[in-house]
Design a protein around this motif. Structure first.
Motif, short mmCIF file in Angstrom:
data_model
loop_
_atom_site.label_atom_id
_atom_site.label_comp_id
_atom_site.label_asym_id
_atom_site.label_seq_id
_atom_site.Cartn_x
_atom_site.Cartn_y
_atom_site.Cartn_z
N ALA A 224 1.20 7.40 11.08
CA ALA A 224 1.31 8.84 10.85
C ALA A 224 0.71 9.29 9.53
N ASP A 225 0.86 8.46 8.47
CA ASP A 225 0.37 8.89 7.16
C ASP A 225 -1.01 8.33 6.84
N ASP A 226 -1.63 7.63 7.80
CA ASP A 226 -3.00 7.14 7.67
C ASP A 226 -3.18 6.27 6.43
N ASP A 227 -2.20 5.39 6.17
CA ASP A 227 -2.30 4.51 5.00
C ASP A 227 -2.61 3.07 5.41
N GLU A 228 -3.01 2.91 6.67
CA GLU A 228 -3.38 1.60 7.22
C GLU A 228 -2.20 0.65 7.34
N ARG A 229 -0.99 1.19 7.24
CA ARG A 229 0.23 0.42 7.49
C ARG A 229 0.93 1.06 8.69
N GLY A 230 1.06 0.33 9.78
CA GLY A 230 1.64 0.89 10.99
C GLY A 230 3.04 1.41 10.78
N ASP A 231 3.38 2.48 11.49
CA ASP A 231 4.70 3.09 11.34
C ASP A 231 5.83 2.09 11.56
N ALA A 232 5.60 1.10 12.42
CA ALA A 232 6.64 0.12 12.75
C ALA A 232 7.05 -0.72 11.55
N CYS A 233 6.19 -0.84 10.54
CA CYS A 233 6.53 -1.65 9.37
C CYS A 233 6.23 -0.93 8.06
N ASP A 234 6.12 0.39 8.12
CA ASP A 234 5.86 1.21 6.93
C ASP A 234 7.20 1.67 6.35
N ASN A 235 7.43 1.40 5.05
CA ASN A 235 8.72 1.77 4.46
C ASN A 235 8.81 3.25 4.14
N CYS A 236 7.76 3.98 4.45
CA CYS A 236 7.77 5.44 4.30
C CYS A 236 6.69 5.99 5.23
N PRO A 237 6.93 5.98 6.54
CA PRO A 237 5.87 6.23 7.53
C PRO A 237 5.24 7.60 7.50
N ASN A 238 5.88 8.58 6.90
CA ASN A 238 5.30 9.92 6.89
C ASN A 238 4.68 10.31 5.56
N ASN A 239 4.66 9.38 4.61
CA ASN A 239 4.05 9.64 3.31
C ASN A 239 3.10 8.50 2.97
N TYR A 240 1.87 8.84 2.60
CA TYR A 240 0.87 7.82 2.26
C TYR A 240 1.39 6.94 1.13
N ASN A 241 1.50 5.65 1.36
CA ASN A 241 1.95 4.70 0.34
C ASN A 241 1.42 3.32 0.67
N ARG A 242 0.13 3.16 0.51
CA ARG A 242 -0.54 1.94 0.92
C ARG A 242 0.03 0.70 0.25
N HIS A 243 0.51 0.85 -1.00
CA HIS A 243 1.03 -0.31 -1.73
C HIS A 243 2.49 -0.62 -1.39
N GLN A 244 3.17 0.26 -0.64
CA GLN A 244 4.53 0.01 -0.15
C GLN A 244 5.52 -0.32 -1.28
N ILE A 245 5.37 0.35 -2.41
CA ILE A 245 6.24 0.06 -3.56
C ILE A 245 7.67 0.54 -3.28
N ASP A 246 8.63 -0.34 -3.52
CA ASP A 246 10.04 -0.08 -3.25
C ASP A 246 10.85 -0.73 -4.37
N CYS A 247 11.00 0.00 -5.48
CA CYS A 247 11.59 -0.57 -6.69
C CYS A 247 13.01 -1.10 -6.50
N ASP A 248 13.82 -0.36 -5.76
CA ASP A 248 15.22 -0.78 -5.62
C ASP A 248 15.44 -1.63 -4.38
N THR A 249 14.34 -2.01 -3.73
CA THR A 249 14.38 -2.88 -2.55
C THR A 249 15.43 -2.44 -1.52
N ASP A 250 15.51 -1.13 -1.31
CA ASP A 250 16.47 -0.63 -0.33
C ASP A 250 15.82 -0.38 1.03
N GLY A 251 14.54 -0.76 1.15
CA GLY A 251 13.84 -0.59 2.40
C GLY A 251 13.15 0.74 2.56
#
Length: 319
Positions: A157-184
């Protein structure tokens, strides 16, 4: 003069114009080395492998990310319209023969940025992959935007080359998938994220958060290469000339720099035993390039653009 009044020059121009689709623009031949540079430097490049599926998936493999549009069985001819006409397209085959035919064909269909890799996969000496589909969803791992989780439709959905099924923020572009508090939940859409520089990386004010190495300076790649490398302070905001690890780059730091200035790879080179504070490139010398880099930060003070507090030891680690 032509008998109907049309000058011969205009007549031949008329013929040339209406026959252009036959001759088109002509593609560009590139070596495997040039093709590798194109692949590494152009994220929008489309690589088309025109070999048959058995070759594409076989022991010789294919270029990672290459799409399979076989030439001999007519797949490319039937489905070329799926490719954007203004895209940069690199055509590949086994030896270079079929790719030349395919490139000529795309030329004739008004594709204006077509490149033919001469020598084909027989000459390709770089990375190649075979057809593996870990999640059994019909997409090869090298083309699957979520290779470990089945997602047949490859939604992104966000065209960040990370499929929605494994994107930790599927509606916002975040190619690097940064998740500081590791809450998913990625920082770009985490409700308690504080991000004053707007680079999509949490500054650390939120409870349990904190991984932006330059919270007041946008740097979504979080580069931390300049010495001391990996010290938790991003290159975008760190004072490389802050040798005493305070908030400024002043005369004290200049004196420290001058003590090592002039050391070279031959005369008193910088080593792990005898390091150089001013070797900003960590190349065993302190020369004019380092002086220019030091001057870029000189004058930063506790009030004007203060330096972040960063670890300074070890400055460089030499082989």
């Amino acid at each position: 003069m032509h008998k109907n009044g049309m000058p011969l020059k205009s007549f031949f121009f008329f013929l040339a114009f209406f026959w252009l689709p036959v001759f088109a623009w002509g593609h560009t031949d590139v070596s495997t080395a040039q093709a590798k540079v194109m692949i590494d430097s152009n994220n929008d490049l489309i690589v088309i492998d025109v070999r048959e599926p058995g070759e594409y998936c076989g022991v010789n493999g294919h270029i990672p990310g290459a799409l399979n549009y076989p030439w001999n069985s007519g797949v490319l001819q039937a489905h070329f319209g799926e490719l954007p006409v203004d895209a940069d397209i690199l055509v590949v085959c086994g030896s270079g023969t079929r790719s030349n035919y395919a490139a000529d064909f795309l030329d004739s269909q008004w594709y204006s940025h077509v490149y033919d890799m001469t020598g084909g996969m027989n000459a390709w000496t770089y990375e190649r992959v075979r057809c593996f589909d870990t999640d059994v969803d019909g997409s090869n791992d090298d083309l699957d935007n979520c290779p470990a989780i089945a997602n047949v439709a490859q939604e992104d959905a966000d065209d960040d080359e990370r499929g929605d099924a494994c994107d930790n923020c599927p509606n916002n572009y975040n190619r690097h998938q940064i998740d500081c508090d590791t809450d998913g939940t990625g920082d770009v859409c985490d409700a308690d994220t504080v991000d004053q520089d707007g680079d999509g990386v949490d500054d650390g004010e939120g409870a349990g958060h904190g991984c932006d190495n330059c919270p007041a300076t946008s740097n979504n790649d979080q580069s931390d290469f300049y010495p001391p490398a990996g010290n938790g302070c991003g290159d975008a905001c760190e004072c490389e000339g802050n040798f005493d690890n305070d908030l400024d780059v002043d005369g004290t730091d200049a004196s420290t720099f001058k003590m090592d200035f002039g050391r070279s790879k031959i005369v008193s080179p910088c080593t792990n035993a005898l390091p150089c504070d001013g070797d900003i490139e960590c190349d065993t010398d302190v020369d004019g390039t380092n002086a220019s880099q030091f001057k870029m930060d000189f004058g930063r003070s506790t009030i004007v653009n203060p330096c972040p507090i960063c670890a300074t030891e070890p400055w460089c680690v030499y082989p």
